[in-house]
Scaffold this motif. Structure first.
Motif, short mmCIF file in Angstrom:
data_model
loop_
_atom_site.label_atom_id
_atom_site.label_comp_id
_atom_site.label_asym_id
_atom_site.label_seq_id
_atom_site.Cartn_x
_atom_site.Cartn_y
_atom_site.Cartn_z
N SER A 82 0.83 -1.21 0.00
CA SER A 82 0.00 0.00 0.00
C SER A 82 0.86 1.25 0.00
N TYR A 83 0.42 2.25 -0.71
CA TYR A 83 1.14 3.53 -0.78
C TYR A 83 0.90 4.34 0.48
N PHE A 84 -0.37 4.44 0.90
CA PHE A 84 -0.73 5.19 2.10
C PHE A 84 -0.69 4.22 3.28
N LYS A 85 0.42 4.25 4.01
CA LYS A 85 0.65 3.28 5.09
C LYS A 85 -0.15 3.61 6.34
N GLY A 86 -0.66 2.56 6.96
CA GLY A 86 -1.37 2.68 8.22
C GLY A 86 -2.03 1.36 8.56
N ALA A 87 -1.78 0.86 9.73
CA ALA A 87 -2.26 -0.47 10.13
C ALA A 87 -3.76 -0.65 9.92
N ASN A 88 -4.53 0.38 10.23
CA ASN A 88 -5.98 0.26 10.14
C ASN A 88 -6.55 0.86 8.86
N LEU A 89 -5.68 1.29 7.96
CA LEU A 89 -6.15 1.80 6.67
C LEU A 89 -6.47 0.62 5.75
N PRO A 90 -7.39 0.82 4.81
CA PRO A 90 -7.68 -0.26 3.86
C PRO A 90 -6.45 -0.57 3.01
N VAL A 91 -6.31 -1.82 2.65
CA VAL A 91 -5.24 -2.20 1.73
C VAL A 91 -5.59 -1.61 0.36
N GLU A 92 -4.58 -1.16 -0.36
CA GLU A 92 -4.78 -0.62 -1.70
C GLU A 92 -3.59 -1.00 -2.55
N LYS A 93 -3.71 -0.71 -3.84
CA LYS A 93 -2.67 -1.07 -4.81
C LYS A 93 -2.56 -2.59 -4.97
N VAL A 94 -3.71 -3.28 -4.94
CA VAL A 94 -3.73 -4.72 -5.16
C VAL A 94 -4.57 -5.03 -6.40
N SER A 95 -4.20 -6.08 -7.09
CA SER A 95 -4.92 -6.49 -8.29
C SER A 95 -5.93 -7.59 -7.93
N MET A 96 -6.76 -7.93 -8.89
CA MET A 96 -7.68 -9.05 -8.67
C MET A 96 -6.91 -10.34 -8.44
N GLN A 97 -5.77 -10.49 -9.09
CA GLN A 97 -4.92 -11.67 -8.87
C GLN A 97 -4.40 -11.67 -7.43
N ASP A 98 -4.01 -10.50 -6.92
CA ASP A 98 -3.57 -10.40 -5.53
C ASP A 98 -4.69 -10.80 -4.57
N VAL A 99 -5.90 -10.33 -4.87
CA VAL A 99 -7.06 -10.64 -4.02
C VAL A 99 -7.33 -12.15 -4.05
N ALA A 100 -7.26 -12.75 -5.22
CA ALA A 100 -7.48 -14.20 -5.33
C ALA A 100 -6.45 -14.95 -4.49
#
Length: 78
Positions: free
Chosen positions: A29-47
Motif C-alpha cells: 500500500s502507498y498510504f501506510k497505516g495499520a488500520n487503513l484499507p489495503v490498496e494497490k492490489v490487483s484481482m490476482q492479488d485478491v485471489a
C-alpha cells in the motif's frame, strides 16, 4: 444476511493493511497505516489473499470469497 434462503456473511469494512499483512506477509500500500484499507492490489492479488486466508482458516469450515453482484446489491440495500 439471508438471501433466497441462503445465509452468508459480509464484512462491514474493507480489509485493513494489518489483516492483509498477517495473511500474505506483505504490504504494498502507498498510504501506510495499520488500520487503513489495503490498496494497490490487483484481482490476482485478491485471489491469492483469499486462497491463503481459506487455507489458514480451513479448520473452522469457513470459505472466504468475494460477494456476487446480487449479494453485493442485496446487502447494500439493507
Amino acid at each position: 444476511i439471508t438471501m433466497n434462503g441462503q445465509n452468508f456473511y459480509m464484512s462491514t469494512t474493507e480489509v485493513t493493511q494489518d489483516q492483509w499483512q498477517a495473511v500474505t506477509g506483505a504490504n504494498r500500500s502507498y498510504f501506510k497505516g495499520a488500520n487503513l484499507p489495503v490498496e494497490k492490489v490487483s484481482m490476482q492479488d485478491v485471489a491469492g489473499f483469499l486462497a491463503q486466508l481459506n487455507e489458514l482458516d480451513r479448520e473452522r469450515g469457513m470459505t472466504y470469497r468475494l460477494p456476487t453482484v446480487s449479494e453485493w446489491e442485496f446487502a447494500a440495500g439493507d
